[in-house]
Design an enzyme around this catalytic site. Sequence first.
Site, PDB file in Angstrom:
ATOM      1  CE  LYS A  15      -3.673  -2.026   2.786  1.00  9.53           C
ATOM      2  NZ  LYS A  15      -4.364  -1.925   4.079  1.00  9.53           N
ATOM      3  N   GLY A  16       2.108   1.114   0.339  1.00  6.17           N
ATOM      4  CA  GLY A  16       2.959   2.260   0.588  1.00  6.17           C
ATOM      5  C   GLY A  16       3.239   3.165  -0.586  1.00  6.17           C
ATOM      6  CD  GLU A  70       8.155  -1.625  -2.596  1.00  3.42           C
ATOM      7  OE1 GLU A  70       7.087  -1.059  -2.307  1.00  3.42           O
ATOM      8  OE2 GLU A  70       8.367  -2.826  -2.423  1.00  3.42           O
ATOM      9  CG  ASP A  71       6.784   1.887   0.248  1.00  4.10           C
ATOM     10  OD1 ASP A  71       7.419   0.876  -0.125  1.00  4.10           O
ATOM     11  OD2 ASP A  71       6.041   1.870   1.239  1.00  4.10           O
ATOM     12  CG  ASP A  74      13.660  -2.607   4.179  1.00  4.44           C
ATOM     13  OD1 ASP A  74      13.376  -3.611   3.521  1.00  4.44           O
ATOM     14  OD2 ASP A  74      12.946  -2.197   5.103  1.00  4.44           O
ATOM     15  CE  LYS A 102      14.986   2.114   6.455  1.00 10.29           C
ATOM     16  NZ  LYS A 102      14.082   1.715   7.567  1.00 10.29           N
ATOM     17  CG  PHE A 124       9.903   1.951  11.261  1.00 15.93           C
ATOM     18  CD1 PHE A 124      10.055   0.692  10.710  1.00 15.93           C
ATOM     19  CD2 PHE A 124       8.658   2.547  11.237  1.00 15.93           C
ATOM     20  CE1 PHE A 124       8.971   0.024  10.149  1.00 15.93           C
ATOM     21  CE2 PHE A 124       7.570   1.894  10.682  1.00 15.93           C
ATOM     22  CZ  PHE A 124       7.730   0.629  10.140  1.00 15.93           C
ATOM     23  CB  VAL A 125      10.916   6.630   7.387  1.00 15.13           C
ATOM     24  CG1 VAL A 125      12.288   7.125   7.809  1.00 15.13           C
ATOM     25  CG2 VAL A 125      11.041   5.621   6.261  1.00 15.13           C
ATOM     26  CG  ASP A 131       1.904   1.041   7.146  1.00 15.95           C
ATOM     27  OD1 ASP A 131       1.276   0.274   7.901  1.00 15.95           O
ATOM     28  OD2 ASP A 131       2.685   0.613   6.268  1.00 15.95           O
ATOM     29  NE  ARG A 137      -1.046   2.278   4.664  1.00 14.09           N
ATOM     30  CZ  ARG A 137      -0.056   1.478   4.311  1.00 14.09           C
ATOM     31  NH1 ARG A 137       0.913   1.947   3.587  1.00 14.09           N
ATOM     32  NH2 ARG A 137      -0.049   0.218   4.671  1.00 14.09           N
TER      33      ARG A 137
END
Length: 155
Positions: A15-16, A70-71, A74, A102, A124-125, A131, A137
């Site tokens: 969903k990001g 993609e958001d 990592d 990341k 963690f962002v 989210d 979000r």
Amino acid sequence: DVAKEREIVVVGVLKGCFQFLADLVRHFAVAHTIDLVKATSYHGTTSTGRVTMETVGTSDWNDKHVVLVEDIVDTGNTLQSLVADARAKGAAGVTVCVLLSKRARREVADVQVDYVGFECPDEFVVGYGLDYKERYRALPFIGVLRPAAYSSSSS
């Protein structure tokens, strides 16, 4: 030039990516279709290492150029699975565009990433689609989530 040779399918990873995807495709000067795929490998703040995927769109990817949006990348596990899935569906080519990278968390050293918006620190962002347990979000910015917000609950 890919746009002259193949049809383009832009595939957003839910969903990001939804805010980034919407902003990004507004700048595409070439015809394209949009599909969505739901891919998850996280439980709380921790990657499970297992990727589950569900295609939401209906486009045929065979012999088309797929642009994965993609958001954040990592570990690289999810992205590696998505690229392999696009190729298995017959994509003529795959381009990967991520908002955040990341590198400190990378487990798949050679994961394909063609375009990166920003390098991200190992924190963690949240915000702008990212989210924590479905919260934050809608923030109009990307920010670091304080560890106190998630350290007392199970990851």
